[in-house]
Write an enzyme that holds these catalytic residues in place. Structure first.
Site, PDB file in Angstrom:
ATOM      1  CE  LYS A   1     -31.412 -19.441  53.422  1.00 58.37           C
ATOM      2  NZ  LYS A   1     -31.982 -20.787  53.191  1.00 58.37           N
TER       3      LYS A   1
ATOM      4  NE  ARG B   1     -37.145 -19.863  57.495  1.00 62.76           N
ATOM      5  CZ  ARG B   1     -35.916 -20.021  57.987  1.00 62.76           C
ATOM      6  NH1 ARG B   1     -35.085 -19.023  58.009  1.00 62.76           N
ATOM      7  NH2 ARG B   1     -35.514 -21.177  58.445  1.00 62.76           N
TER       8      ARG B   1
ATOM      9  NE  ARG C   1     -27.462 -27.972  56.285  1.00 60.21           N
ATOM     10  CZ  ARG C   1     -28.197 -26.877  56.099  1.00 60.21           C
ATOM     11  NH1 ARG C   1     -27.854 -25.990  55.187  1.00 60.21           N
ATOM     12  NH2 ARG C   1     -29.274 -26.673  56.798  1.00 60.21           N
TER      13      ARG C   1
ATOM     14  NE  ARG D   1     -29.334 -26.765  60.909  1.00 61.27           N
ATOM     15  CZ  ARG D   1     -29.755 -25.750  60.148  1.00 61.27           C
ATOM     16  NH1 ARG D   1     -28.903 -25.119  59.361  1.00 61.27           N
ATOM     17  NH2 ARG D   1     -30.999 -25.361  60.190  1.00 61.27           N
TER      18      ARG D   1
ATOM     19  NE  ARG E   1     -34.689 -26.532  58.631  1.00 64.53           N
ATOM     20  CZ  ARG E   1     -33.554 -26.971  58.115  1.00 64.53           C
ATOM     21  NH1 ARG E   1     -33.320 -28.262  57.947  1.00 64.53           N
ATOM     22  NH2 ARG E   1     -32.643 -26.110  57.763  1.00 64.53           N
TER      23      ARG E   1
HETATM   24  P1  AMP Z   1     -32.166 -22.044  59.276  1.00 60.52           P
HETATM   25  O1  AMP Z   1     -30.751 -22.286  59.693  1.00 60.52           O
HETATM   26  O2  AMP Z   1     -32.341 -20.744  58.546  1.00 60.52           O
HETATM   27  O3  AMP Z   1     -32.751 -23.207  58.515  1.00 60.52           O
HETATM   28  O4  AMP Z   1     -33.019 -21.890  60.619  1.00 60.52           O
HETATM   29  C1  AMP Z   1     -33.119 -22.965  61.539  1.00 60.52           C
HETATM   30  C2  AMP Z   1     -34.378 -22.802  62.364  1.00 60.52           C
HETATM   31  O5  AMP Z   1     -34.329 -21.556  63.115  1.00 60.52           O
HETATM   32  C3  AMP Z   1     -35.674 -22.699  61.553  1.00 60.52           C
HETATM   33  O6  AMP Z   1     -36.193 -23.960  61.191  1.00 60.52           O
HETATM   34  C4  AMP Z   1     -36.576 -21.951  62.541  1.00 60.52           C
HETATM   35  O7  AMP Z   1     -37.051 -22.817  63.551  1.00 60.52           O
HETATM   36  C5  AMP Z   1     -35.612 -20.966  63.187  1.00 60.52           C
HETATM   37  N1  AMP Z   1     -35.621 -19.695  62.428  1.00 60.52           N
HETATM   38  C6  AMP Z   1     -34.614 -19.185  61.671  1.00 60.52           C
HETATM   39  N2  AMP Z   1     -34.982 -18.022  61.089  1.00 60.52           N
HETATM   40  C7  AMP Z   1     -36.267 -17.800  61.476  1.00 60.52           C
HETATM   41  C8  AMP Z   1     -37.243 -16.784  61.190  1.00 60.52           C
HETATM   42  N3  AMP Z   1     -36.961 -15.775  60.352  1.00 60.52           N
HETATM   43  N4  AMP Z   1     -38.461 -16.883  61.778  1.00 60.52           N
HETATM   44  C9  AMP Z   1     -38.747 -17.909  62.600  1.00 60.52           C
HETATM   45  N5  AMP Z   1     -37.902 -18.908  62.886  1.00 60.52           N
HETATM   46  C10 AMP Z   1     -36.670 -18.869  62.345  1.00 60.52           C
END
Ligand code: AMP
Length: 217
Positions: free
Chosen positions: A14, A89, A128, A162, A173
């Site tokens: 993405k 999400r 990554r 990360r 995750r």
């Molecule tokens: P990402 O970079 O999109 O994988 O997001 C990293 C982390 O941020 C996720 O594992 C969640 O803990 C939190 N996060 C990101 N977007 C959301 C969302 N829409 N709702 C809840 N938690 C989120």
């Protein structure tokens, strides 16, 4: 006006395709993950609250996330449209987004789902790494910085992995996200907004496919 929601599991690409879309269409990229990471780095109230969830690979509570998104979407710099990445999400969040975009008169116009098999995602995520300064994403196998140990975007020399890309967290995750993805896709399919794209192609091919969807108005 393109208001896009880009859907896909962590590691689906993405971030990479968002950069290409921004270059061509000048949309504003809104990634809730990036916003949370920035908030954590700055130790803001939201950042401190989110950290305990994020470090375990769990979702941050809906109210916190939806508020962050609404404040961002209300900013005046979003004049050419937006790409939402990482939000919604869940279908609950999708309903919340409906309300938010109604209030702001900025409805979604397209939803694209990047489809990638789980074993490929695990490989991509464990390879990554990120720039410590600007958050640009690299990959040990597919996307090393052009100049050794130097960020292509900001020139910084410090990188990190990360916390939630570490093997012990990645599996949880992916599971957390995977369970929610199907109902979310059904939600947008029913609204006639959803197109799926094969995210296992090269970044160039992925962008070509996405671009075809976006230019079809
Ligand atoms: P990402 O970079 O999109 O994988 O997001 C990293 C982390 O941020 C996720 O594992 C969640 O803990 C939190 N996060 C990101 N977007 C959301 C969302 N829409 N709702 C809840 N938690 C989120």
């Amino acid at each position: 006006m393109i208001n896009l929601f880009l859907l896909g599991l962590p590691g689906a690409g993405k971030g990479t395709v968002s950069e290409q879309i921004v270059d061509k269409y000048h949309l504003t990229h809104i990634s809730t993950g990036d916003m949370f990471r920035e908030a954590m780095a700055n130790e803001t109230k939201v950042g401190l609250e989110a950290k305990s969830y994020i470090d375990k690979g769990n979702l941050v509570p809906d109210e916190v996330t939806a508020k962050l998104v609404e404040e961002r979407l209300a900013q005046p710099d979003i004049k050419n449209g937006y790409i939402l990445d990482g939000f919604p999400r869940t279908t609950v969040q999708a309903e919340m987004l409906d309300e938010i975009t109604k209030r702001l008169s900025k409805p979604l116009t397209k939803v694209i789902s990047l489809e990638v098999k789980e074993d490929i995602l695990v490989k991509r995520l464990s390879a990554r790494f990120m720039c410590k300064k600007c958050g640009a994403t690299y990959n040990k196998i597919t996307k090393m910085p052009k100049e050794k140990d130097t960020c292509d975007r900001c020139g910084s020399h410090e990188f990190y992995q990360r916390e939630d890309d570490k093997p012990e967290v990645v599996k949880n995750r992916l599971e957390v996200n995977e369970k929610m993805n199907t109902p979310l896709k059904n939600f947008y399919q029913a609204k006639g907004l959803l197109t799926t794209v094969n995210g296992e192609q090269t970044p160039e091919k992925v962008f070509e496919s996405v671009d075809t969807v976006l230019s079809d108005n």
